[in-house]
Design a protein around this motif. Structure first.
Motif, short mmCIF file in Angstrom:
data_model
loop_
_atom_site.label_atom_id
_atom_site.label_comp_id
_atom_site.label_asym_id
_atom_site.label_seq_id
_atom_site.Cartn_x
_atom_site.Cartn_y
_atom_site.Cartn_z
N ARG B 48 0.85 -1.20 0.00
CA ARG B 48 0.00 0.00 0.00
C ARG B 48 0.87 1.23 0.00
O ARG B 48 1.67 1.43 0.90
N VAL B 49 0.73 2.02 -0.99
CA VAL B 49 1.39 3.32 -0.96
C VAL B 49 0.31 4.32 -0.58
O VAL B 49 -0.67 4.46 -1.31
N PRO B 50 0.48 4.95 0.56
CA PRO B 50 -0.62 5.79 1.06
C PRO B 50 -1.06 6.82 0.02
O PRO B 50 -0.24 7.46 -0.62
N GLY B 192 4.08 8.93 -7.65
CA GLY B 192 3.82 9.68 -6.43
C GLY B 192 4.52 9.12 -5.20
O GLY B 192 4.94 9.87 -4.32
N GLY B 193 4.68 7.79 -5.15
CA GLY B 193 5.29 7.19 -3.97
C GLY B 193 6.77 6.92 -4.13
O GLY B 193 7.41 6.43 -3.21
N ALA B 195 10.95 7.55 -4.77
CA ALA B 195 11.95 8.48 -4.27
C ALA B 195 12.03 9.68 -5.21
O ALA B 195 11.77 9.55 -6.41
N SER B 196 12.40 10.82 -4.64
CA SER B 196 12.30 12.04 -5.45
C SER B 196 13.26 12.00 -6.65
O SER B 196 12.93 12.50 -7.72
N TRP B 197 14.44 11.40 -6.49
CA TRP B 197 15.36 11.36 -7.64
C TRP B 197 14.78 10.51 -8.78
O TRP B 197 14.93 10.83 -9.94
N LEU B 198 14.07 9.43 -8.38
CA LEU B 198 13.47 8.56 -9.38
C LEU B 198 12.33 9.28 -10.09
O LEU B 198 12.15 9.17 -11.30
N ARG B 199 11.58 10.02 -9.30
CA ARG B 199 10.48 10.78 -9.87
C ARG B 199 11.02 11.77 -10.91
O ARG B 199 10.43 11.99 -11.94
N PHE B 200 12.17 12.32 -10.58
CA PHE B 200 12.83 13.26 -11.50
C PHE B 200 13.21 12.54 -12.79
O PHE B 200 12.96 13.04 -13.89
N ARG B 226 -1.95 11.29 -10.84
CA ARG B 226 -1.16 12.35 -11.45
C ARG B 226 -0.25 13.05 -10.46
O ARG B 226 -0.67 13.48 -9.42
N ALA B 227 0.98 13.18 -10.88
CA ALA B 227 1.85 14.05 -10.12
C ALA B 227 1.35 15.47 -10.41
O ALA B 227 0.96 15.77 -11.53
N HIS B 228 1.35 16.30 -9.41
CA HIS B 228 0.65 17.57 -9.60
C HIS B 228 1.38 18.54 -10.50
O HIS B 228 0.81 19.50 -10.97
#
Lengths: 312, 258
Positions: B48-50, B192-193, B195-200, B226-228
């Motif tokens: 579960r990713v909150p 959304g869940g 790590a921020s570097w991966l999201r980048f 959606r990422a905002h």
């Protein structure tokens, strides 16, 4: 018989990237309309490169090639309509039937509708494949597959049919058939045929030949002319001491003796007269003597000093 | 410049071959579906990713990603044949025929994309079986996206195959580049869940935008994928740009090096 040249190759050299030696060096020759022109050479001699250039797969880096008056580099599109190419490796789609292959090929050459259907019937007829038209290519024997390749190359009635080692993978019977077909084509459709081969017996069937070795043109002419360049007969002598024998012959008979594959080889008119003289004046060391009429391989040895199959 | 008869010929050949080669039909369709069933059922509801996966099973979350994987596999398998076809096959004769390189590229890409689209669509219609009910508009949007992505992936496959001279090379590229590209699209986990570097990193992945659209249309009713920092229009623009650029790159490569 002599008509104007349909292919002109002028001082063409070609080097593959990263290759230290050129695949072709300063080759010039003409091919006349309606002839069966053979390019004979051992593997790696540059004959496939030459064919690659003629078929527009490769672009010449030095020199110029004209086909039916068009420049190979500038007018590639015009040339592609005029030539039919049969590759060494099968270029048929094996998952399609013969007829589907021919149809696809026709479309690529902008043939459609009734005209295309007529052409398909015609090339199937010429190559004797009418009854197998609905066979999947992967189900065909090697001989039939070759014929289907040729039918494919002929669909647009090319002025020039270019074949790279057309008899690769064919048994002797199928090979004979193939050359009979090529002859018929040259006669009935006035197609100029250019074919590479490394087989002497095939080369014999060509109206003219270019012999190629290590990227250079070493001889050009009809098979008869080429063999006629050798003075009379070819004598081959096997001996335990070929060096000594060669020296002896050179002194005594002042001839063009060469050592080829540990045998001494010389060319001589009326060879049958000289053999007894050599054997009796150099007794005990010659284990066998052979006299033969010159073959194309002799022409090759004459020009290069080594056998056709030197590399193996 | 474009000879449509030639394009249609090559397109039709691609379809005919595929139809006659059942192993390829199965090879491109079954593995992704098996992955989906095994991974989807295996993970079930245990992760579960909150705020991202509430209310849906992993089988459902993974569904849009599997559509894209089916399309990717199909596109790759039908373009990989170029490598051998050029030297020892049908393409040799196409290359010395009068048809332009652009027509060759379009015929091959359209053929491959049609197959990718059809296989992807065949999986998409299974959606109701796992209680995904996107509605008519959702289905149509998903199909449009699938079509565009199939074209882009086929063009990508063409470009890679054209530049390589061995199928072994293709397999390394597949493992090193194509599969990670799919992994980082949001197919397996939502951005959304992550790590921020991966999201980048994911922001630079064109498949991420394709996945956004698919998920928005198929599974968004359960989640907020959606990422905002992305407006909805950007997703569509990004995947269209990707497809267009790759088709042009494939055409350029074929013209340049042939």
């Amino acid at each position: 018989m002599m008509t104007q040249p349909i292919i002109g190759i002028h001082n063409v050299s070609f080097r593959y990237p990263k290759s230290p030696t050129p695949a072709l060096a300063n080759v010039s020759l003409m091919v006349n309309q309606g002839e069966i022109f053979g390019i004979l050479g051992p593997n790696g001699s540059g004959k496939s490169t030459l064919l690659g250039l003629l078929s527009t797969s490769l672009a010449p880096k030095e020199g110029a090639i004209t086909i039916a008056g068009f420049d190979l580099v500038k007018d590639t599109a015009a040339i592609r309509i005029l030539i039919g190419v049969v590759f060494q490796h099968p270029a048929l789609d094996k998952k399609l039937t013969i007829e589907e292959n021919l149809k696809a090929q026709g479309y690529l050459y902008r043939l459609q509708g009734r005209k295309l259907q007529e052409r398909i019937e015609h090339v199937l007829d010429v190559t004797g494949l009418s009854l197998r038209r609905r066979s999947l290519v992967e189900k065909l024997s090697g001989g039939l597959m070759r014929r289907a390749e040729i039918a494919k190359g002929l669909i647009h009635h090319p002025k020039i049919l270019i074949l790279d080692e057309p008899s690769t993978g064919l048994d002797p019977g199928a090979r004979l058939d193939l050359w009979r077909h090529l002859n018929e084509l040259a006669q009935t459709l006035q197609t100029t045929v250019v074919a590479t081969t490394h087989l002497m017996d095939e080369a014999e069937k060509c109206s003219r030949l270019a012999l190629i070795n290590e990227g250079t043109l070493i001889a050009l002419g009809t098979p008869q002319e080429l063999k006629g360049q050798i003075g009379g007969d070819v004598i081959t002598l096997a001996s335990a001491d070929p060096q000594g024998l060669k020296k002896f012959i050179a002194e005594k008979f002042s001839d063009n003796a060469q050592i080829v594959d540990q045998t001494v080889r010389l060319e001589r008119a009326q060879g049958h007269l000289i053999i007894p003289q050599i054997i009796s004046s150099y007794p005990g060391t010659i284990s066998s003597a052979t006299l033969s009429k010159p073959t194309l391989e002799d022409v090759f040895i004459h020009r290069t000093g080594h056998r056709f199959w030197n590399q193996t | 410049m474009i000879q449509w008869l030639g394009v249609a010929t090559l397109w039709q050949r691609e379809l005919l071959r595929f139809y006659r080669d059942r192993a390829r039909v199965i090879g491109a369709f079954v593995p992704p579906v098996v992955f989906w069933l095994l991974i989807g059922s295996g993970i079930g509801r245990s992760l579960r990713v909150p705020g991202t996966l509430t209310g849906m099973s992993y089988l459902q979350y993974f569904f849009p990603g599997t559509i894209l994987l089916v399309a990717l596999f199909t596109a790759i398998f039908s373009t990989i044949s170029i490598i051998e076809d050029r030297r020892e096959g049908f393409l040799q004769s196409v290359l010395v025929s009068p048809i332009s390189r652009l027509s060759l590229v379009l015929g091959k890409i359209l053929g491959s994309a049609t197959l990718a689209f059809l296989q992807g669509a065949a999986f998409l219609v299974l959606a109701p079986a796992v209680h995904i009910h996107p509605g008519l508009a959702g289905f149509i949007n998903a199909l449009i996206l699938l079509g565009i992505a199939s074209l882009g992936l086929s063009a990508l496959g063409f470009l890679i195959a054209w530049m390589l001279d061995s199928t072994q090379g293709f397999h390394s590229i597949m493992n090193l580049f194509l599969i990670p590209m799919w992994l980082l699209s949001g197919a397996l986990f939502p951005a959304g869940g992550a790590a921020s570097w991966l999201r980048f990193v994911m922001k630079f992945n064109p498949l991420y935008y394709a996945m956004n659209i698919l998920q928005a249309n198929l599974t968004a009713s359960w989640m907020n994928p959606r990422a905002h920092w992305l407006a909805p229009g950007i997703d569509f623009l990004a995947i269209c740009a990707f497809t267009l650029v790759l088709i042009m790159a494939a055409a350029w490569a074929a013209e340049k090096n042939s």
